[in-house]
Design a protein around this motif. Structure first.
Motif, PDB file in Angstrom:
ATOM      1  N   PHE A  33       0.993  -0.762   0.165  1.00  0.00           N
ATOM      2  CA  PHE A  33       0.106   0.170  -0.051  1.00  0.00           C
ATOM      3  C   PHE A  33       0.880   1.169   0.359  1.00  0.00           C
ATOM      4  O   PHE A  33       2.019   1.552   0.557  1.00  0.00           O
ATOM      5  CB  PHE A  33      -0.971  -0.301   1.173  1.00  0.00           C
ATOM      6  CG  PHE A  33      -1.884  -0.691   1.021  1.00  0.00           C
ATOM      7  CD1 PHE A  33      -2.648  -1.322   0.241  1.00  0.00           C
ATOM      8  CD2 PHE A  33      -1.980  -2.066   2.560  1.00  0.00           C
ATOM      9  CE1 PHE A  33      -4.116  -1.978   0.439  1.00  0.00           C
ATOM     10  CE2 PHE A  33      -2.976  -2.925   2.488  1.00  0.00           C
ATOM     11  CZ  PHE A  33      -4.297  -3.270   1.359  1.00  0.00           C
ATOM     12  N   ARG A  86      -5.855   5.126   5.660  1.00  0.00           N
ATOM     13  CA  ARG A  86      -5.599   3.499   6.112  1.00  0.00           C
ATOM     14  C   ARG A  86      -6.240   3.493   4.400  1.00  0.00           C
ATOM     15  O   ARG A  86      -7.317   3.351   4.443  1.00  0.00           O
ATOM     16  CB  ARG A  86      -6.895   3.119   6.739  1.00  0.00           C
ATOM     17  CG  ARG A  86      -7.036   1.968   7.402  1.00  0.00           C
ATOM     18  CD  ARG A  86      -7.685   1.423   8.523  1.00  0.00           C
ATOM     19  NE  ARG A  86      -8.222   0.258   8.108  1.00  0.00           N
ATOM     20  CZ  ARG A  86      -9.196  -0.129   9.781  1.00  0.00           C
ATOM     21  NH1 ARG A  86      -8.843   1.179  10.236  1.00  0.00           N
ATOM     22  NH2 ARG A  86      -9.737  -0.901   9.396  1.00  0.00           N
ATOM     23  N   PRO A  87      -6.091   1.890   4.421  1.00  0.00           N
ATOM     24  CA  PRO A  87      -6.468   1.799   2.714  1.00  0.00           C
ATOM     25  C   PRO A  87      -7.957   1.409   2.793  1.00  0.00           C
ATOM     26  O   PRO A  87      -8.225   0.575   4.054  1.00  0.00           O
ATOM     27  CB  PRO A  87      -5.535   0.599   1.994  1.00  0.00           C
ATOM     28  CG  PRO A  87      -4.267   0.867   2.782  1.00  0.00           C
ATOM     29  CD  PRO A  87      -4.583   1.008   4.230  1.00  0.00           C
ATOM     30  N   GLN A  88      -8.697   1.291   2.011  1.00  0.00           N
ATOM     31  CA  GLN A  88     -10.386   0.857   2.345  1.00  0.00           C
ATOM     32  C   GLN A  88     -10.907  -1.049   2.871  1.00  0.00           C
ATOM     33  O   GLN A  88     -11.134  -1.580   4.004  1.00  0.00           O
ATOM     34  CB  GLN A  88     -11.387   0.863   1.751  1.00  0.00           C
ATOM     35  CG  GLN A  88     -11.458   2.482   1.474  1.00  0.00           C
ATOM     36  CD  GLN A  88     -13.367   2.047   1.033  1.00  0.00           C
ATOM     37  OE1 GLN A  88     -13.690   1.963  -0.350  1.00  0.00           O
ATOM     38  NE2 GLN A  88     -14.240   3.309   1.515  1.00  0.00           N
ATOM     39  N   SER A  89      -9.227  -1.397   1.948  1.00  0.00           N
ATOM     40  CA  SER A  89      -9.398  -3.081   2.013  1.00  0.00           C
ATOM     41  C   SER A  89      -8.778  -3.555   3.499  1.00  0.00           C
ATOM     42  O   SER A  89      -8.710  -4.976   3.607  1.00  0.00           O
ATOM     43  CB  SER A  89      -8.868  -3.708   0.289  1.00  0.00           C
ATOM     44  OG  SER A  89      -7.735  -2.958   0.778  1.00  0.00           O
ATOM     45  N   PHE A  90      -7.817  -2.924   4.032  1.00  0.00           N
ATOM     46  CA  PHE A  90      -7.140  -3.306   5.387  1.00  0.00           C
ATOM     47  C   PHE A  90      -7.450  -3.482   6.570  1.00  0.00           C
ATOM     48  O   PHE A  90      -8.132  -2.646   6.952  1.00  0.00           O
ATOM     49  CB  PHE A  90      -6.144  -2.369   5.405  1.00  0.00           C
ATOM     50  CG  PHE A  90      -4.761  -2.744   6.471  1.00  0.00           C
ATOM     51  CD1 PHE A  90      -4.163  -3.471   6.034  1.00  0.00           C
ATOM     52  CD2 PHE A  90      -4.974  -1.575   7.460  1.00  0.00           C
ATOM     53  CE1 PHE A  90      -3.036  -3.863   6.840  1.00  0.00           C
ATOM     54  CE2 PHE A  90      -4.365  -2.383   8.211  1.00  0.00           C
ATOM     55  CZ  PHE A  90      -3.209  -3.316   8.266  1.00  0.00           C
ATOM     56  N   ARG A  91      -7.304  -4.380   6.651  1.00  0.00           N
ATOM     57  CA  ARG A  91      -7.838  -4.887   8.051  1.00  0.00           C
ATOM     58  C   ARG A  91      -6.939  -5.773   9.332  1.00  0.00           C
ATOM     59  O   ARG A  91      -5.660  -5.936   8.415  1.00  0.00           O
ATOM     60  CB  ARG A  91      -9.564  -6.597   7.835  1.00  0.00           C
ATOM     61  CG  ARG A  91     -10.685  -5.336   7.063  1.00  0.00           C
ATOM     62  CD  ARG A  91     -11.331  -5.236   7.996  1.00  0.00           C
ATOM     63  NE  ARG A  91     -12.493  -5.026   6.926  1.00  0.00           N
ATOM     64  CZ  ARG A  91     -12.636  -3.404   6.637  1.00  0.00           C
ATOM     65  NH1 ARG A  91     -11.712  -2.574   6.222  1.00  0.00           N
ATOM     66  NH2 ARG A  91     -13.412  -2.652   6.153  1.00  0.00           N
ATOM     67  N   GLU A 108     -11.084   5.646  11.107  1.00  0.00           N
ATOM     68  CA  GLU A 108     -10.829   5.584   9.710  1.00  0.00           C
ATOM     69  C   GLU A 108      -9.179   5.692   9.101  1.00  0.00           C
ATOM     70  O   GLU A 108      -8.742   5.471   7.286  1.00  0.00           O
ATOM     71  CB  GLU A 108     -11.895   6.811   8.950  1.00  0.00           C
ATOM     72  CG  GLU A 108     -11.329   7.874   9.265  1.00  0.00           C
ATOM     73  CD  GLU A 108     -12.554   8.744   8.981  1.00  0.00           C
ATOM     74  OE1 GLU A 108     -12.561   9.973   8.782  1.00  0.00           O
ATOM     75  OE2 GLU A 108     -13.307   8.214   8.725  1.00  0.00           O
ATOM     76  N   LYS A 150       0.558  -4.985   2.830  1.00  0.00           N
ATOM     77  CA  LYS A 150      -0.680  -5.730   2.950  1.00  0.00           C
ATOM     78  C   LYS A 150      -0.168  -6.206   4.065  1.00  0.00           C
ATOM     79  O   LYS A 150      -1.776  -6.402   5.205  1.00  0.00           O
ATOM     80  CB  LYS A 150      -1.010  -6.332   1.636  1.00  0.00           C
ATOM     81  CG  LYS A 150      -0.912  -5.259   0.879  1.00  0.00           C
ATOM     82  CD  LYS A 150      -1.666  -6.099  -0.358  1.00  0.00           C
ATOM     83  CE  LYS A 150      -1.745  -4.564  -1.390  1.00  0.00           C
ATOM     84  NZ  LYS A 150      -2.389  -4.735  -2.349  1.00  0.00           N
ATOM     85  N   LYS A 151       0.090  -7.147   4.512  1.00  0.00           N
ATOM     86  CA  LYS A 151      -0.876  -8.172   6.212  1.00  0.00           C
ATOM     87  C   LYS A 151      -0.054  -8.103   7.623  1.00  0.00           C
ATOM     88  O   LYS A 151       0.913  -7.903   7.282  1.00  0.00           O
ATOM     89  CB  LYS A 151       0.009  -9.954   5.661  1.00  0.00           C
ATOM     90  CG  LYS A 151      -0.720 -10.825   6.023  1.00  0.00           C
ATOM     91  CD  LYS A 151       0.256 -12.496   5.689  1.00  0.00           C
ATOM     92  CE  LYS A 151      -0.643 -13.040   7.012  1.00  0.00           C
ATOM     93  NZ  LYS A 151      -1.034 -13.063   8.266  1.00  0.00           N
TER      94      LYS A 151
END
Ligand code: A2P
Length: 271
Positions: free
Chosen positions: A20, A41-46, A77, A108-109
């Motif tokens: 990201f 924060r990327p929308q897909s990032f959990r 957010e 990403k992880k």
């Protein structure tokens, strides 16, 4: 190719695949050794509260990445980080110069052991930190789940100097007064801060305060008890080892994501 190191998002280098690229939204310097920053924060990032990610800068063809705890809670957010400035440090030498609008890379992880899943149910949650080790706990104490799972949350931070404790002080104050969080937190959150090299807490490492009982008398709470208490530890290797020793001597057992226990340690940040 030689790497050009600037504080700015450096368009001379392409953004690597599978990371990201986020934009810095705020930077705050606490001391000449500590600062915090926030970024989009990327929308897909959990992630789970207490986890860490790998952070880098787009200032080289092969950027240097370091493990950083996410200090913000999962509902935020944006993402927040609390960082040390290491003189000559391959990442922090440049990261400490970031400004609003700059780009920060994030793998990403997310991962980590300082998570609720790695702890058995209990009544009190102790969060022991030194220095920037408070960062994962900044996320944990702003997570409503923490107060649903525990009756009391005791955050401790030991730093060399008084000014280094200000991030934690502000964090606790803001969490107690936050419109959303105050309802969950109530009077459940206790904070014990000690500067070991100045003022009236000189020499008061948290380890010393556990051993002599002052941590508990200062806060007006019962000493550690593995039946009711759970603990998370984040700090230097020496501190981790000592606190682990104190906990194990009292009957605590280390947990992991696949085998919850009565305490957990994060070893990703220590050399
Ligand atoms: P001290 O000032 O007595 O060394 P550092 O910057 O070296 O990582 O230290 C951060 C803080 O952690 C300092 O307050 C330091 O105390 C404290 N500290 C260092 N080692 C330990 C340890 N083994 N147990 C508890 N606290 C420690």
């Amino acid at each position: 190719m030689s790497s050009v190191a600037t504080s700015e998002a450096n368009t001379a280098f392409p953004i690597p695949a599978n990371v990201f690229a986020e934009t810095v939204t705020a930077v705050k310097h606490y001391t000449d050794r500590l600062f915090s920053f926030r970024m989009t924060r990327p929308q897909s990032f959990r992630f789970r509260s207490g986890e860490f990610v790998m952070i880098g800068l787009p200032n080289a063809e092969k950027p240097v990445y370091r493990a950083y705890s996410i200090a913000s809670p999962a509902w935020d957010e944006e993402l927040e980080f609390f960082s040390i400035k290491v003189p000559g440090g391959p990442l922090t030498e440049h990261l400490q110069k970031i400004k609003v609008g700059d780009t920060v890379l994030m793998r990403k992880k997310p991962t980590g052991t300082l998570v609720h899943d790695a702890l058995l149910p209990g009544k009190r949650l102790f969060l022991f930190s030194t220095g920037t080790g408070i960062a994962p706990f900044a996320s944990v104490i702003r997570d409503p789940e923490t107060y649903e799972k525990f009756e009391q949350v005791i955050l401790t931070q030991t730093c060399r100097e008084n000014a280094e404790l200000n991030y934690g002080r502000e964090l606790v104050e803001n969490t107690r007064n936050d419109e959303l969080m105050s309802e969950f937190v109530g009077d459940k959150l206790l904070f014990h801060a000690s500067a070991t090299r100045e003022g009236e807490t000189r020499g008061h490492r948290v380890t010393t305060l556990i051993e002599n009982g002052k941590l508990f008398s200062d806060l007006g709470i019962e000493p550690l008890n593995p039946e009711t208490d759970r603990a998370m530890i984040c700090g230097s290797m020496a501190m981790l080892r000592e606190i682990e020793g104190l906990l194990q001597a009292r009957g605590f057992e280390e947990g992991a994501n696949n085998k919850p226990g009565t305490y957990v340690v994060e070893r990703a940040f220590v050399d």
